[in-house]
Design a protein around this motif. Structure first.
Motif, short mmCIF file in Angstrom:
data_model
loop_
_atom_site.label_atom_id
_atom_site.label_comp_id
_atom_site.label_asym_id
_atom_site.label_seq_id
_atom_site.Cartn_x
_atom_site.Cartn_y
_atom_site.Cartn_z
N SER A 115 0.82 -1.21 0.00
CA SER A 115 0.00 0.00 0.00
C SER A 115 0.85 1.26 0.00
N ALA A 116 2.08 1.16 0.51
CA ALA A 116 2.96 2.34 0.53
C ALA A 116 3.28 2.83 -0.87
N ALA A 117 3.17 1.94 -1.85
CA ALA A 117 3.53 2.28 -3.22
C ALA A 117 2.30 2.55 -4.10
N SER A 118 1.11 2.45 -3.53
CA SER A 118 -0.11 2.56 -4.34
C SER A 118 -1.09 3.53 -3.71
N ARG A 119 -1.33 4.64 -4.37
CA ARG A 119 -2.31 5.60 -3.86
C ARG A 119 -3.72 4.98 -3.84
N LEU A 120 -4.01 4.07 -4.77
CA LEU A 120 -5.35 3.52 -4.82
C LEU A 120 -5.58 2.46 -3.75
N LEU A 121 -4.54 1.73 -3.36
CA LEU A 121 -4.66 0.89 -2.17
C LEU A 121 -4.83 1.75 -0.92
N GLN A 122 -4.16 2.88 -0.90
CA GLN A 122 -4.34 3.80 0.22
C GLN A 122 -5.77 4.31 0.28
N ALA A 123 -6.36 4.56 -0.88
CA ALA A 123 -7.76 4.99 -0.91
C ALA A 123 -8.66 3.92 -0.31
N ALA A 124 -8.40 2.65 -0.67
CA ALA A 124 -9.19 1.55 -0.10
C ALA A 124 -9.00 1.48 1.40
N ASP A 125 -7.77 1.69 1.86
CA ASP A 125 -7.49 1.67 3.30
C ASP A 125 -8.24 2.78 4.02
N LEU A 126 -8.21 3.99 3.50
CA LEU A 126 -8.87 5.11 4.16
C LEU A 126 -10.36 4.85 4.34
N VAL A 127 -10.99 4.31 3.31
CA VAL A 127 -12.42 4.02 3.37
C VAL A 127 -12.70 2.89 4.36
N THR A 128 -11.93 1.80 4.26
CA THR A 128 -12.17 0.63 5.10
C THR A 128 -11.90 0.93 6.57
N PHE A 129 -10.83 1.65 6.84
CA PHE A 129 -10.49 1.98 8.23
C PHE A 129 -11.58 2.83 8.87
N LEU A 130 -12.07 3.84 8.16
CA LEU A 130 -13.09 4.70 8.74
C LEU A 130 -14.40 3.94 8.93
N HIS A 131 -14.76 3.12 7.95
CA HIS A 131 -15.97 2.30 8.07
C HIS A 131 -15.88 1.40 9.31
N HIS A 132 -14.73 0.77 9.49
CA HIS A 132 -14.52 -0.10 10.65
C HIS A 132 -14.67 0.68 11.95
N ARG A 133 -14.10 1.84 11.98
CA ARG A 133 -14.12 2.66 13.20
C ARG A 133 -15.55 3.05 13.58
N ILE A 134 -16.33 3.39 12.58
CA ILE A 134 -17.72 3.78 12.83
C ILE A 134 -18.55 2.56 13.23
N GLN A 135 -18.38 1.46 12.51
CA GLN A 135 -19.21 0.28 12.75
C GLN A 135 -18.94 -0.36 14.11
N THR A 136 -17.72 -0.25 14.60
CA THR A 136 -17.38 -0.88 15.88
C THR A 136 -17.51 0.08 17.06
N GLY A 137 -17.88 1.33 16.80
CA GLY A 137 -18.03 2.30 17.88
C GLY A 137 -16.73 2.58 18.60
N ALA A 138 -15.65 2.66 17.82
CA ALA A 138 -14.32 2.85 18.42
C ALA A 138 -14.19 4.19 19.13
N ASP A 139 -14.97 5.18 18.70
CA ASP A 139 -14.88 6.52 19.30
C ASP A 139 -16.14 6.80 20.12
N ALA A 140 -15.97 6.95 21.42
CA ALA A 140 -17.11 7.22 22.30
C ALA A 140 -17.40 8.71 22.44
N ASP A 141 -16.38 9.53 22.24
CA ASP A 141 -16.55 10.98 22.37
C ASP A 141 -17.52 11.49 21.29
N PRO A 142 -18.58 12.21 21.67
CA PRO A 142 -19.54 12.71 20.68
C PRO A 142 -18.90 13.57 19.60
N ARG A 143 -17.85 14.32 19.97
CA ARG A 143 -17.18 15.15 18.97
C ARG A 143 -16.47 14.29 17.93
#
Length: 235
Positions: free
Chosen positions: A183-211
């Motif tokens: 992924s370090a060499a591919s901007r498009l793999l990085q794009a997939a990572d950015l989307v997947t990481f944020l989706h995971h964070r939201i779906q698992t409730g990783a952030d409890a702070d309302p902000r």
């Protein structure tokens, strides 16, 4: 043809894979747009290099190349938002699949299939279905991981005999083999990572702070219209 970039995110008992399906005509413009995000970060904040990887975890946590912004969450959110907006501005489709590993272990015991293998199978089914619907082919480029040869072998089986499970189907639209890259060499793999990481964070409730929740929702709203399918298997 869809150039289909696949990356994973896992913690808190859930394993996710995301696929960014990018028409070949969009690949270079999207990569250049993500390069522009890094260049803007260089101009605005310094401390970056043109090859800096846009990695979801590092941006969120202020790690590695983003360590000098560890105490500047707004700056990091701004970089993340810029990258997601670049993705949203291009004609891409997003597919997200996951499995609840805790429930998987409870139902099938310690000898269950690897979560990556399970979710990759479900992801390939959905990629194949969308490619068929669009009368296109799909080439898979995944982030490097353990078990790469096994996943290539699995794809060959899926072409010949079909996938397993209640949605079993022969994979007919995925061409060649499954390719793996850093992924370090591919901007498009990085794009997939950015989307997947944020989706995971939201779906698992990783952030409890309302902000933090509000910020995450704002980020996600940029790419939400590009999501073709999302689902998590709850064994």
């Amino acid at each position: 043809m869809f150039l289909t970039y696949v990356d994973e995110s896992h913690s808190r008992g859930i394993y996710f894979l995301g696929a960014l399906m990018c028409p070949e005509s969009e690949a270079i413009p999207l990569a250049e747009a993500l390069d522009d995000v890094v260049e803007k970060a260089m101009d605005d904040h310094g401390g970056f290099r043109p090859e800096t990887e846009l990695h979801g975890y590092d941006i969120f946590q202020g790690k590695k190349d983003f360590a000098h912004l560890a105490n500047k969450p707004r700056a990091r959110i701004g970089i993340y938002a810029g990258a997601l907006q670049a993705i949203a501005d291009h004609d891409v489709k997003i597919i997200l699949r996951g499995v609840n590993v805790t429930r998987l272990e409870r139902r099938y015991g310690p000898n269950h299939d690897e979560p990556h293998s399970i979710v990759l199978t479900h992801l390939l089914e959905r990629v194949d279905m969308l490619a068929e619907r669009k009368d296109e082919l799909a080439l898979i480029i995944a982030d490097e991981c353990d078990g790469q040869e096994q996943y290539r072998d699995d794809l060959r089986v899926y072409r010949r005999a079909g996938t397993w499970g209640y949605r079993s189907r022969k994979i007919t639209r995925v061409v060649d083999t499954m390719h793996f890259a850093s992924s370090a060499a591919s901007r498009l793999l990085q794009a997939a990572d950015l989307v997947t990481f944020l989706h995971h964070r939201i779906q698992t409730g990783a952030d409890a702070d309302p902000r933090a929740k509000h910020a995450n929702e704002g980020l996600w709203s940029r790419v939400a219209p590009k999501v073709h399918h999302q689902g998590t298997w709850m064994p």
